[in-house]
Design a protein around this motif. Structure first.
Motif, mmCIF file in Angstrom:
data_model
loop_
_atom_site.group_PDB
_atom_site.id
_atom_site.type_symbol
_atom_site.label_atom_id
_atom_site.label_comp_id
_atom_site.label_asym_id
_atom_site.label_seq_id
_atom_site.Cartn_x
_atom_site.Cartn_y
_atom_site.Cartn_z
ATOM 1 N N ILE A 36 -15.217 8.907 3.519
ATOM 2 C CA ILE A 36 -14.014 7.931 3.537
ATOM 3 C C ILE A 36 -14.552 6.708 3.315
ATOM 4 C CG2 ILE A 36 -13.842 7.751 5.978
ATOM 5 C CD1 ILE A 36 -10.783 7.924 5.821
ATOM 6 N N GLU A 37 -13.316 6.193 2.390
ATOM 7 C CA GLU A 37 -13.720 4.669 2.353
ATOM 8 C C GLU A 37 -12.324 3.840 2.595
ATOM 9 O OE1 GLU A 37 -14.204 1.518 -1.545
ATOM 10 O OE2 GLU A 37 -14.935 3.503 -1.662
ATOM 11 N N PHE A 38 -12.463 2.834 3.356
ATOM 12 C CA PHE A 38 -11.224 2.063 3.724
ATOM 13 C C PHE A 38 -11.011 0.905 2.741
ATOM 14 C CE2 PHE A 38 -11.756 4.688 7.684
ATOM 15 C CZ PHE A 38 -10.532 5.140 7.705
ATOM 16 N N VAL A 39 -10.030 0.720 1.995
ATOM 17 C CA VAL A 39 -9.951 -0.362 1.082
ATOM 18 C C VAL A 39 -8.952 -1.356 1.682
ATOM 19 C CG1 VAL A 39 -9.266 -1.337 -1.116
ATOM 20 C CG2 VAL A 39 -10.504 1.131 -0.603
ATOM 21 N N PRO A 40 -9.560 -2.756 2.073
ATOM 22 C CA PRO A 40 -8.582 -3.631 2.483
ATOM 23 C C PRO A 40 -7.400 -4.051 1.537
ATOM 24 C CG PRO A 40 -10.856 -4.194 2.708
ATOM 25 C CD PRO A 40 -10.814 -3.081 1.851
ATOM 26 N N THR A 41 -6.106 -4.185 2.233
ATOM 27 C CA THR A 41 -4.836 -4.437 1.354
ATOM 28 C C THR A 41 -4.050 -5.345 2.354
ATOM 29 O OG1 THR A 41 -3.336 -3.528 0.132
ATOM 30 C CG2 THR A 41 -3.842 -2.259 1.996
ATOM 31 N N ASP A 42 -2.884 -5.639 1.809
ATOM 32 C CA ASP A 42 -1.921 -6.326 2.600
ATOM 33 C C ASP A 42 -0.492 -5.825 2.276
ATOM 34 O OD1 ASP A 42 -1.022 -7.730 0.356
ATOM 35 O OD2 ASP A 42 -2.470 -9.334 0.838
ATOM 36 N N TRP A 43 0.243 -6.088 2.970
ATOM 37 C CA TRP A 43 1.539 -5.667 3.031
ATOM 38 C C TRP A 43 2.321 -5.915 1.500
ATOM 39 C CZ3 TRP A 43 2.496 -1.774 6.170
ATOM 40 C CH2 TRP A 43 1.742 -1.725 7.299
ATOM 41 N N LYS A 44 2.010 -6.993 1.250
ATOM 42 C CA LYS A 44 2.659 -7.213 -0.303
ATOM 43 C C LYS A 44 2.246 -6.481 -1.214
ATOM 44 C CE LYS A 44 0.138 -11.453 -1.452
ATOM 45 N NZ LYS A 44 -0.728 -11.408 -0.400
ATOM 46 N N THR A 45 1.087 -6.140 -1.380
ATOM 47 C CA THR A 45 0.289 -5.377 -2.206
ATOM 48 C C THR A 45 -0.049 -4.081 -2.256
ATOM 49 O OG1 THR A 45 -1.807 -5.957 -1.402
ATOM 50 C CG2 THR A 45 -0.920 -7.572 -3.155
ATOM 51 N N LEU A 46 0.630 -3.524 -0.873
ATOM 52 C CA LEU A 46 0.263 -2.086 -0.497
ATOM 53 C C LEU A 46 0.754 -0.866 -1.619
ATOM 54 C CD1 LEU A 46 -0.697 -0.569 2.207
ATOM 55 C CD2 LEU A 46 1.707 -0.299 2.637
ATOM 56 N N VAL A 47 1.775 -1.181 -2.022
ATOM 57 C CA VAL A 47 2.384 -0.348 -3.151
ATOM 58 C C VAL A 47 1.485 -0.527 -4.339
ATOM 59 C CG1 VAL A 47 4.340 0.493 -4.527
ATOM 60 C CG2 VAL A 47 4.695 0.171 -2.162
ATOM 61 N N ALA A 48 1.258 -1.667 -4.918
ATOM 62 C CA ALA A 48 0.711 -1.967 -5.853
ATOM 63 C C ALA A 48 -0.896 -1.274 -6.065
ATOM 64 C CB ALA A 48 0.325 -3.543 -6.237
ATOM 65 N N GLY A 49 -1.460 -1.140 -4.831
ATOM 66 C CA GLY A 49 -2.820 -0.749 -4.620
ATOM 67 C C GLY A 49 -2.822 0.734 -5.045
ATOM 68 N N VAL A 50 -1.927 1.377 -4.703
ATOM 69 C CA VAL A 50 -1.436 2.712 -5.013
ATOM 70 C C VAL A 50 -1.274 3.062 -6.553
ATOM 71 C CG1 VAL A 50 0.084 4.900 -4.639
ATOM 72 C CG2 VAL A 50 -0.673 3.548 -2.718
ATOM 73 N N THR A 51 -0.314 2.240 -7.111
ATOM 74 C CA THR A 51 0.052 2.558 -8.510
ATOM 75 C C THR A 51 -1.316 1.861 -9.345
ATOM 76 O OG1 THR A 51 1.084 0.145 -8.665
ATOM 77 C CG2 THR A 51 2.388 2.225 -7.861
#
Length: 259
Positions: A75-90
């Motif tokens: 498993i690798e946890f990738v830092p993100t934040d709430w405003k880019t949470l969806v963009a990281g998936v897409t």
């Protein structure tokens, strides 16, 4: 566990489309041996990041660690934040996120897993304001400032609930409750889950004793919207874990089942 790896293989073949399988995140995860998970690290007790060690703990972290274990991958946890949470998936930065409130806005761009628990929104303030704020209407007043964090579901809710108040929208790594602690805002709104942990952590914070929380919302994982193979696997995994009591046990561990 071999059982879950068998399920993963079965889900791939059951899709009946070789091209879709090749493009699925599930196929990539099994081939590369790594599950990449987007997590904000700022939602206690769901995901909390230790900056000194760059490690994460919390309910979400336990869930995703178990998912990776059952897939038989790292498993690798990738830092993100709430405003880019969806963009990281897409954009493919990660295969899945930890818990996120289900919202129509997010569902326009990303897919959701089945839900495994629900939350409601509650307001926080300083204990010294106990006589000033006793219900929701007390916050919807000109001159009162209410904070929320950019990119969260509470960002929209604060504008919906309190049109007469001043809205303080802060951007991560700043957090809404910090605005209250510092005196820059009179109140903030967050999930009942986070609120319960915050009032334990900060003795000068309190949950305003409203009659009931607002906006009951299911919580689920975000995944690539068109990747039904991956979504099917995750939903199968969630269903099995619910039957086995995994989510109930984890809720007890992190205080999510408290009345």
């Amino acid at each position: 566990m071999k059982f879950f790896k068998i399920i993963a293989t079965a889900v791939i073949f059951a899709s009946g489309a070789v091209q879709a399988t090749a493009q699925s995140a599930l196929n990539e995860i099994l081939s590369e041996g790594v599950l990449r998970v987007g997590t904000t690290g700022d939602w206690n007790p769901m995901t909390m990041r230790d900056i000194a060690t760059n490690t994460y703990v919390g309910y979400d972290i336990d869930v995703m660690t178990m998912l990776a274990n059952d897939l038989g991958v790292e498993i690798e946890f990738v830092p993100t934040d709430w405003k880019t949470l969806v963009a990281g998936v897409t954009s493919g930065q990660y295969h899945i996120t930890g818990s996120a409130s289900v919202s129509p806005a997010r569902a326009k761009a990303a897919g959701y897993s089945d839900s495994y628990f629900s939350l409601v929104t509650v307001p926080l303030t300083l204990r010294e304001n106990a006589d000033r704020f006793t219900n929701w209407d007390d916050l919807n007043v000109e001159g009162v400032s209410v904070a929320a964090t950019l990119g969260t579901t509470q960002e929209a809710q604060v504008k919906q609930y309190f049109p007469a108040a001043t809205h303080r929208i802060v951007e991560a790594p700043a957090r809404d409750f910090q605005e209250v602690l510092s005196g820059r805002a009179d109140a903030s709104i967050t999930s009942n889950i986070e609120a319960a942990t915050l009032v334990e952590q900060y003795e000068n914070l309190m949950i305003i004793p409203v009659d009931a929380g607002r906006s009951p919302t299911p919580v689920a994982m975000l995944l690539p919207q068109a990747d039904q193979v991956w979504i099917n696997y995750v939903n199968t995994w969630i269903s099995l874990k619910q039957e086995q009591g995994f989510f109930d046990d984890l809720g007890d561990k992190w205080g999510l089942n408290a009345e």
